[in-house]
Each structure stands twice: as structure tokens, then as C-alpha cells.
Write an enzyme that holds these catalytic residues in place. Structure first.
Site, mmCIF file in Angstrom:
data_model
loop_
_atom_site.group_PDB
_atom_site.id
_atom_site.type_symbol
_atom_site.label_atom_id
_atom_site.label_comp_id
_atom_site.label_asym_id
_atom_site.label_seq_id
_atom_site.Cartn_x
_atom_site.Cartn_y
_atom_site.Cartn_z
ATOM 1 N N SER A 122 -2.448 4.742 2.234
ATOM 2 C CA SER A 122 -2.855 6.004 2.848
ATOM 3 C C SER A 122 -3.831 6.738 1.952
ATOM 4 C CB SER A 122 -1.596 6.845 3.037
ATOM 5 O OG SER A 122 -1.916 8.175 3.345
ATOM 6 N N TYR A 130 6.572 10.967 -0.251
ATOM 7 C CA TYR A 130 5.943 9.968 0.624
ATOM 8 C C TYR A 130 4.712 9.376 -0.068
ATOM 9 C CZ TYR A 130 2.884 7.977 4.146
ATOM 10 O OH TYR A 130 2.028 7.139 4.813
ATOM 11 N N LYS A 180 3.879 5.448 -1.631
ATOM 12 C CA LYS A 180 2.709 4.592 -1.353
ATOM 13 C C LYS A 180 2.020 4.192 -2.669
ATOM 14 C CE LYS A 180 2.921 4.325 3.094
ATOM 15 N NZ LYS A 180 3.180 3.073 3.778
#
Ligand code: NAD
Ligand code: WQD
Length: 337
Positions: free
Chosen positions: A124, A148, A152
Site C-alpha cells: 500500500s 495497519y 504492510k
């Protein structure tokens, strides 16, 4: 080509499966249905004419993974499965690290046992944190501002170390900017459970009358109209980026990192206006405080993917909004149970 698609019942995974089928590839879906519905499979079949094999289970389940890998000659894995809500990750960091980080490690370990050495990972643009400037290219420094994003980033780092230790593997990190839109048929789209976190599904639910108004998170950013600017990319373009990656680097050993974005930024108010034009509806909104953790602007330099993958986005803002509205109208409450 047989490709195991983890999270293939989800928003981006389902669209990618359709394109794989159209290109003569065979997707095999593995998903625990944590954030998707069984009926997605019917829609994939309806649109593509083929019902992919589907295994319901969890990427953290070693025995389950071994049994799936033992049944098929899998050439490559596209790894979409994971949790993706930033706010929820702040409240439930362990769940996010377990699902996204442990899940990926268990998956790669199973691939190793099965001698499958090619993986494409859903990363992302959040790994760029608050970028010093825009557009953002792949060599910008990375950082995380929430669990989050950190999950990643940790996965990217684990995979980088692993590829260095195993140079014959092909590992591709695709950094998505802001995926929006739906399949042009209106049969597949984004189906968030509960209150949408992301802008586009929220706008769409206001337009259809499911929500009263949009809260615009701040109009005092240093951007042309004061609202946040993002690089929205149509999910069909994003899916095509995976096919391009599979074809161009999926069999080439090495670590491959690409931005998947359009290179164009739109503000929140520009998105509202475009959606109003596409739908013919008024999207009521109120300006409220900034959302903690948000950045002013973020858009991609997509040149590397263009040069090396021969891929670039072709769907414009009109297609993003028209296709989202088509899906929303055909499926006002999302996929059937
Ligand atoms: P999604 O929630 O629609 O799809 C993810 C799928 O993975 C769901 O079907 C879910 O049921 C499944 N899943 C989750 N945990 C699993 C597990 N432990 N085992 C098996 N299946 C599991 O999300 P999406 O928008 O399609 O995103 C796909 C990937 O892309 C995610 O990894 C996400 O973090 C990443 N990503 C998404 C965006 C975005 O804005 N949508 C942006 C950048 C990156
Ligand atoms: C876009 C713009 C908001 C909702 C997130 C993740 C990122 C990636 C994509 C997974 C911002 C504004 C939003 C609303 C608003 N996901 N907004 N009212 O924050 O760019 O990125 O999704 O990897 O990691 O962080 O996307 O759609 O939430 O917001 O005003 O109700 O819309 O402030 O400017 P974001 P978003």
C-alpha cells in the site's frame, strides 16, 4: 498458469480473478470469507463464464495450506488476504499483526515446502507515511503511522530479507494508491461491511440514500481547495497491474517493487462533484475536523510500472464514478448473503 489467489473473494482479488480468467490463467481462490461473501463466486462466474475453484480457509492454517498446495501445480501466488481498516488496526493491533504478518509468514513457509517461488504481495502507498513531496516514487523512504501500515511495512521487510536469502525467488511488492470503482458490468464492486472507512463507498452510500451526509475530514490542508488529495485508481486498472506483474516479473527472480497509481491527485470535493455528475444525485456533506493520521496529499509517480511492466492506468475519474454508481444502483445493499 495456475495462480493461488489468497483473498480472492475480496474487492481487488475478485476483479483480478476475472481478468486472469479472461487471459486464460487459472485462479484458485483461498479465502476465509472474513470480509467477503460466498456469492462473489457466482458473480465471477456470471461475468467471466468460469467458476474458479474456491477453498474456504485461513492463511494462518498450515495444514490447510499444505493440503491446497498438494492438490495443484501452482505456479505463483497473488496474496491479497489481510485486514485493511486503519482505524480498526489502532484498536486491534495484535489481530492485524497476526493476520497480516503471521499470515504472510505462514503462507510463504507453505510455498517453500511446496516449492512455489513466486509471490505478488498487496502492499500500500501507506508505507510512504507522510511523504516529503509528491509525486512519490518507489525509492522514497518508508515509515508507518498506524498498525495497519506497519503490518504492510513489516511484511515488505520480511519478504525483502527472505528474497535476499533465496535469490531464486520472484517477490513483487505492489504498492496500491486509492483503489475505487467497480467492474463495468455492475456485478462486482466494493462491499464494505458497516460504516465505510473510505471516501468513495461513503459518497456512494450518501448518493443512494443509505447515509445522510458525508463528513469531509478537514478543509484547511495546504491543497488547492483545502481538502485532502489522493491518487484514486480504478480497480480494473489495478487488477490489470497484477496481470502485468505476473507476466513481466512473476517468473523473473528478484525483488520487484512498483507503485500502482495514476499519477493524478483529486481532492475530496473534486470527488464529490464528479460523483454528483455521474449519478445525477446531490451528495450532501459537512466539513468536520481533520481525521487523525491523515496526510494532506499523496499521489504516485507511476513511471517505473510503465517502463518495466508496460502497464499504466487508463480509466479516468468519470469511469471511476460512473462504474461505482452502476454497482451501487444494481446492488444497493451489496452482495447477497
Ligand atoms: P478485502 O477485505 O475486500 O479483501 C481481502 C480478502 O481477504 C477478504 O475476502 C477476506 O475475507 C480475506 N481474508 C482476510 N484475512 C484472511 C485470512 N487470514 N485468511 C484467508 N482470507 C482472509 O480487501 P481489498 O480491498 O480487496 O484488499 C486486498 C489487499 O490489498 C489487502 O491486503 C489490503 O490490505 C490491500 N490494499 C487495499 C487497499 C484498499 O484501499 N482497498 C489499498 C492498499 C492495499
Ligand atoms: C481519502 C480522502 C480523507 C472518508 C486509506 C488507507 C490506505 C489505503 C487506502 C489500504 C482523505 C477523506 C475519507 C470520509 C473524508 N488502504 N475522507 N471523509 O486515507 O487516503 O487511505 O485507504 O491500504 O492505507 O489509509 O483513503 O478513502 O479513507 O480517504 O473526507 O468519510 O478522503 O480525509 O483525504 P486514505 P480514504
Amino acid at each position: 498458469m495456475q495462480v493461488l489467489v489468497t483473498g480472492g473473494m475480496g474487492y481487488i482479488g475478485s476483479h483480478t480473478c476475472i481478468q486472469m480468467i479472461e487471459k486464460g490463467m487459472t485462479p484458485i481462490i483461498l479465502d476465509n470469507l472474513d470480509n467477503s461473501k460466498q456469492s462473489v463466486l457466482d458473480r465471477i462466474e456470471l461475468v467471466s463464464g468460469l467458476r474458479p475453484l474456491f477453498y474456504q480457509g485461513d492463511i494462518r492454517d498450515k495444514t490447510f495450506l499444505d493440503s491446497v498446495f498438494s492438490k495443484h501445480n501452482i505456479d505463483s501466488v497473488i496474496h491479497f488476504a489481510g485486514l485493511k481498516a486503519v482505524g480498526e488496526s489502532v484498536a486491534k493491533p495484535l489481530e492485524y499483526y497476526d493476520n497480516n504478518v503471521t499470515g504472510t509468514l505462514v503462507l510463504v513457509d507453505a510455498m517453500r515446502r511446496a516449492n512455489v517461488k513466486s509471490i505478488i504481495f498487496s502492499s500500500s502507498a501507506t508505507v510512504y507515511g507522510d511523504p516529503a513531496s509528491v509525486p512519490i516514487n518507489e525509492s522514497f523512504p518508508t515509515s508507518a503511522t498506524n498498525p495497519y501500515g506497519r503490518s504492510k511495512l513489516i511484511v515488505e521487510e520480511c519478504l525483502t530479507d527472505f528474497q535476499q536469502a533465496n535469490p531464486d525467488w520472484s517477490i513483487t511488492l505492489l504498492r496500491y494508491f486509492n483503489p475505487v470503482g467497480s467492474h463495468p458490468s455492475g456485478e462486482l464492486g466494493e462491499d464494505p461491511q458497516g460504516i465505510p472507512n473510505n471516501l468513495m463507498p461513503f459518497i456512494s452510500q450518501v448518493a443512494i440514500g443509505r447515509r445522510e451526509f458525508l463528513s469531509v475530514f478537514g478543509d484547511d490542508y495546504a491543497t488547492p481547495d483545502g481538502t485532502g488529495v489522493r491518487d484514486y485508481i480504478h480497480v480494473v486498472d489495478l487488477s490489470a497491474g497484477h496481470i502485468a506483474a505476473l507476466n513481466k516479473v512473476g517468473t523473473k527472480s528478484g525483488l520487484h517493487t512498483y507503485n500502482l497509481g495514476t499519477g493524478i491527485g483529486y481532492s475530496v470535493l473534486e470527488m464529490v462533484k464528479a460523483f454528483e455528475q455521474a449519478s445525477g444525485k446531490t451528495v450532501a456533506y459537512n466539513i468536520v475536523d481533520r481525521r487523525p493520521g491523515d496526510i494532506a496529499e499523496c499521489w504516485a509517480d507511476p513511471a517505473k510500472a510503465k517502463t518495466e511492466l508496460d502497464w499504466s492506468a487508463s480509466y479516468d475519474l468519470k469511469r471511476m464514478t460512473v462504474d461505482t454508481w452502476n454497482w451501487q444502483q444494481k446492488n444497493p445493499t451489496g452482495y447477497p448473503d
